[in-house]
Design a protein around this motif. Structure first.
Motif, PDB file in Angstrom:
ATOM      1  N   LYS A 200      39.985  32.470  33.202  1.00  0.00           N
ATOM      2  CA  LYS A 200      40.860  32.843  34.454  1.00  0.00           C
ATOM      3  C   LYS A 200      40.067  33.990  35.216  1.00  0.00           C
ATOM      4  O   LYS A 200      40.294  33.971  36.577  1.00  0.00           O
ATOM      5  CB  LYS A 200      42.411  33.155  33.969  1.00  0.00           C
ATOM      6  CG  LYS A 200      43.316  33.465  35.080  1.00  0.00           C
ATOM      7  CD  LYS A 200      44.703  33.682  34.264  1.00  0.00           C
ATOM      8  CE  LYS A 200      45.694  33.738  35.398  1.00  0.00           C
ATOM      9  NZ  LYS A 200      47.209  34.137  34.783  1.00  0.00           N
ATOM     10  N   GLY A 201      39.743  35.007  34.573  1.00  0.00           N
ATOM     11  CA  GLY A 201      39.279  36.133  35.170  1.00  0.00           C
ATOM     12  C   GLY A 201      38.007  35.558  36.048  1.00  0.00           C
ATOM     13  O   GLY A 201      37.866  36.284  37.365  1.00  0.00           O
ATOM     14  N   ASP A 202      37.355  34.909  35.372  1.00  0.00           N
ATOM     15  CA  ASP A 202      35.889  34.524  36.188  1.00  0.00           C
ATOM     16  C   ASP A 202      36.425  33.453  37.555  1.00  0.00           C
ATOM     17  O   ASP A 202      35.634  33.935  38.545  1.00  0.00           O
ATOM     18  CB  ASP A 202      35.227  33.431  35.239  1.00  0.00           C
ATOM     19  CG  ASP A 202      34.619  34.122  34.071  1.00  0.00           C
ATOM     20  OD1 ASP A 202      34.557  35.355  34.204  1.00  0.00           O
ATOM     21  OD2 ASP A 202      34.153  33.313  33.165  1.00  0.00           O
ATOM     22  N   LEU A 203      37.496  32.843  37.250  1.00  0.00           N
ATOM     23  CA  LEU A 203      37.957  32.045  38.447  1.00  0.00           C
ATOM     24  C   LEU A 203      38.548  32.718  39.466  1.00  0.00           C
ATOM     25  O   LEU A 203      38.095  32.625  40.719  1.00  0.00           O
ATOM     26  CB  LEU A 203      38.819  30.950  38.011  1.00  0.00           C
ATOM     27  CG  LEU A 203      38.229  29.889  37.384  1.00  0.00           C
ATOM     28  CD1 LEU A 203      39.390  29.025  36.462  1.00  0.00           C
ATOM     29  CD2 LEU A 203      37.401  28.887  38.109  1.00  0.00           C
ATOM     30  N   LEU A 204      39.176  33.981  39.325  1.00  0.00           N
ATOM     31  CA  LEU A 204      39.778  34.814  40.073  1.00  0.00           C
ATOM     32  C   LEU A 204      38.722  35.795  40.667  1.00  0.00           C
ATOM     33  O   LEU A 204      38.997  35.933  41.856  1.00  0.00           O
ATOM     34  CB  LEU A 204      40.914  35.565  39.295  1.00  0.00           C
ATOM     35  CG  LEU A 204      42.012  34.830  38.972  1.00  0.00           C
ATOM     36  CD1 LEU A 204      43.149  35.953  38.050  1.00  0.00           C
ATOM     37  CD2 LEU A 204      43.100  34.636  40.147  1.00  0.00           C
ATOM     38  N   LEU A 205      37.837  36.087  40.177  1.00  0.00           N
ATOM     39  CA  LEU A 205      36.654  36.778  40.552  1.00  0.00           C
ATOM     40  C   LEU A 205      35.811  35.897  41.760  1.00  0.00           C
ATOM     41  O   LEU A 205      35.758  36.557  42.810  1.00  0.00           O
ATOM     42  CB  LEU A 205      35.776  37.486  39.561  1.00  0.00           C
ATOM     43  CG  LEU A 205      34.858  38.487  39.784  1.00  0.00           C
ATOM     44  CD1 LEU A 205      35.333  39.448  40.566  1.00  0.00           C
ATOM     45  CD2 LEU A 205      33.868  38.715  38.752  1.00  0.00           C
ATOM     46  N   LYS A 206      35.727  34.761  41.448  1.00  0.00           N
ATOM     47  CA  LYS A 206      34.934  33.861  42.242  1.00  0.00           C
ATOM     48  C   LYS A 206      35.814  33.398  43.617  1.00  0.00           C
ATOM     49  O   LYS A 206      35.223  33.290  44.503  1.00  0.00           O
ATOM     50  CB  LYS A 206      34.785  32.565  41.587  1.00  0.00           C
ATOM     51  CG  LYS A 206      33.858  31.695  42.277  1.00  0.00           C
ATOM     52  CD  LYS A 206      32.646  31.733  42.405  1.00  0.00           C
ATOM     53  CE  LYS A 206      31.868  30.719  42.804  1.00  0.00           C
ATOM     54  NZ  LYS A 206      30.385  31.092  43.350  1.00  0.00           N
ATOM     55  N   GLN A 207      37.131  33.468  43.383  1.00  0.00           N
ATOM     56  CA  GLN A 207      38.147  33.418  44.660  1.00  0.00           C
ATOM     57  C   GLN A 207      38.209  34.843  45.319  1.00  0.00           C
ATOM     58  O   GLN A 207      38.651  34.681  46.441  1.00  0.00           O
ATOM     59  CB  GLN A 207      39.409  33.147  44.272  1.00  0.00           C
ATOM     60  CG  GLN A 207      39.537  31.747  43.793  1.00  0.00           C
ATOM     61  CD  GLN A 207      41.077  31.230  43.354  1.00  0.00           C
ATOM     62  OE1 GLN A 207      41.825  32.188  42.983  1.00  0.00           O
ATOM     63  NE2 GLN A 207      41.552  30.294  43.852  1.00  0.00           N
ATOM     64  N   GLY A 208      37.643  35.969  44.977  1.00  0.00           N
ATOM     65  CA  GLY A 208      37.640  37.025  45.724  1.00  0.00           C
ATOM     66  C   GLY A 208      38.837  37.947  45.198  1.00  0.00           C
ATOM     67  O   GLY A 208      39.319  38.704  45.923  1.00  0.00           O
ATOM     68  N   ASN A 209      39.592  37.734  44.091  1.00  0.00           N
ATOM     69  CA  ASN A 209      40.414  38.428  43.553  1.00  0.00           C
ATOM     70  C   ASN A 209      40.235  39.436  42.400  1.00  0.00           C
ATOM     71  O   ASN A 209      40.433  39.051  41.423  1.00  0.00           O
ATOM     72  CB  ASN A 209      41.727  37.546  43.257  1.00  0.00           C
ATOM     73  CG  ASN A 209      42.182  36.821  44.544  1.00  0.00           C
ATOM     74  OD1 ASN A 209      42.386  37.461  45.605  1.00  0.00           O
ATOM     75  ND2 ASN A 209      41.973  35.502  44.229  1.00  0.00           N
ATOM     76  N   PRO A 210      39.434  40.619  42.894  1.00  0.00           N
ATOM     77  CA  PRO A 210      38.848  41.288  41.744  1.00  0.00           C
ATOM     78  C   PRO A 210      40.006  41.920  40.981  1.00  0.00           C
ATOM     79  O   PRO A 210      39.935  42.241  39.765  1.00  0.00           O
ATOM     80  CB  PRO A 210      37.796  42.448  42.279  1.00  0.00           C
ATOM     81  CG  PRO A 210      38.374  42.440  43.892  1.00  0.00           C
ATOM     82  CD  PRO A 210      38.903  41.053  44.034  1.00  0.00           C
ATOM     83  N   GLU A 211      41.086  42.461  41.450  1.00  0.00           N
ATOM     84  CA  GLU A 211      42.083  43.234  40.716  1.00  0.00           C
ATOM     85  C   GLU A 211      42.987  42.221  39.801  1.00  0.00           C
ATOM     86  O   GLU A 211      43.004  42.417  38.554  1.00  0.00           O
ATOM     87  CB  GLU A 211      43.083  43.582  41.833  1.00  0.00           C
ATOM     88  CG  GLU A 211      42.632  45.063  42.389  1.00  0.00           C
ATOM     89  CD  GLU A 211      42.154  46.103  41.447  1.00  0.00           C
ATOM     90  OE1 GLU A 211      42.712  46.446  40.307  1.00  0.00           O
ATOM     91  OE2 GLU A 211      41.286  46.535  41.728  1.00  0.00           O
ATOM     92  N   GLN A 212      43.180  40.963  40.223  1.00  0.00           N
ATOM     93  CA  GLN A 212      43.628  39.977  39.369  1.00  0.00           C
ATOM     94  C   GLN A 212      42.746  39.440  38.325  1.00  0.00           C
ATOM     95  O   GLN A 212      43.173  39.237  36.978  1.00  0.00           O
ATOM     96  CB  GLN A 212      43.886  38.727  40.077  1.00  0.00           C
ATOM     97  CG  GLN A 212      45.262  39.059  40.935  1.00  0.00           C
ATOM     98  CD  GLN A 212      45.482  37.670  41.740  1.00  0.00           C
ATOM     99  OE1 GLN A 212      44.751  36.853  42.139  1.00  0.00           O
ATOM    100  NE2 GLN A 212      46.862  37.402  42.232  1.00  0.00           N
ATOM    101  N   ALA A 213      41.390  39.523  38.478  1.00  0.00           N
ATOM    102  CA  ALA A 213      40.391  39.153  37.562  1.00  0.00           C
ATOM    103  C   ALA A 213      40.348  40.325  36.416  1.00  0.00           C
ATOM    104  O   ALA A 213      40.100  40.128  35.279  1.00  0.00           O
ATOM    105  CB  ALA A 213      39.094  38.909  38.413  1.00  0.00           C
ATOM    106  N   ARG A 214      40.521  41.432  37.024  1.00  0.00           N
ATOM    107  CA  ARG A 214      40.437  42.868  36.190  1.00  0.00           C
ATOM    108  C   ARG A 214      41.496  42.662  34.933  1.00  0.00           C
ATOM    109  O   ARG A 214      41.449  42.967  33.929  1.00  0.00           O
ATOM    110  CB  ARG A 214      40.480  44.154  36.587  1.00  0.00           C
ATOM    111  CG  ARG A 214      40.281  45.125  35.627  1.00  0.00           C
ATOM    112  CD  ARG A 214      40.556  46.494  36.474  1.00  0.00           C
ATOM    113  NE  ARG A 214      40.123  46.648  37.976  1.00  0.00           N
ATOM    114  CZ  ARG A 214      38.959  47.117  38.180  1.00  0.00           C
ATOM    115  NH1 ARG A 214      37.949  47.001  37.113  1.00  0.00           N
ATOM    116  NH2 ARG A 214      38.713  47.120  39.498  1.00  0.00           N
ATOM    117  N   ALA A 215      42.958  42.178  35.506  1.00  0.00           N
ATOM    118  CA  ALA A 215      44.000  42.074  34.814  1.00  0.00           C
ATOM    119  C   ALA A 215      43.771  40.859  33.820  1.00  0.00           C
ATOM    120  O   ALA A 215      43.917  40.989  32.482  1.00  0.00           O
ATOM    121  CB  ALA A 215      45.071  41.709  35.648  1.00  0.00           C
TER     122      ALA A 215
END
Length: 71
Positions: A24-39
């Motif tokens: 999930k973090g990988d996907l969120l980071l790929k979408q440009g959502n680093p804060e959500q990826a960090r969580a």
């Protein structure tokens, strides 16, 4: 990617929460959502520590990379 994120919300075997949150973090980071990826990575780290998972080091590296990027 949205469909993949939705699939990750489904119930999962007790052995896989760290892997699911890491993905999930990988996907969120790929979408440009680093804060959500960090969580998501933080949840993965907690789950990996609890399960003494082998991917603990990889999750820590991903969190460290986010910190270096200032995200």
């Amino acid at each position: 990617m949205e469909e993949a994120l939705k699939l990750l919300e489904a119930p999962v075997e007790k052995a896989f929460p760290a892997s699911r949150q890491e993905l999930k973090g990988d996907l969120l980071l790929k979408q440009g959502n680093p804060e959500q990826a960090r969580a998501a990575y933080q949840e993965a780290l907690t789950a990996a520590e609890t399960a003494k998972s082998a991917n603990l080091v990889i999750i820590k590296l991903k969190l460290n990379d986010l910190a270096k990027e200032g995200a």
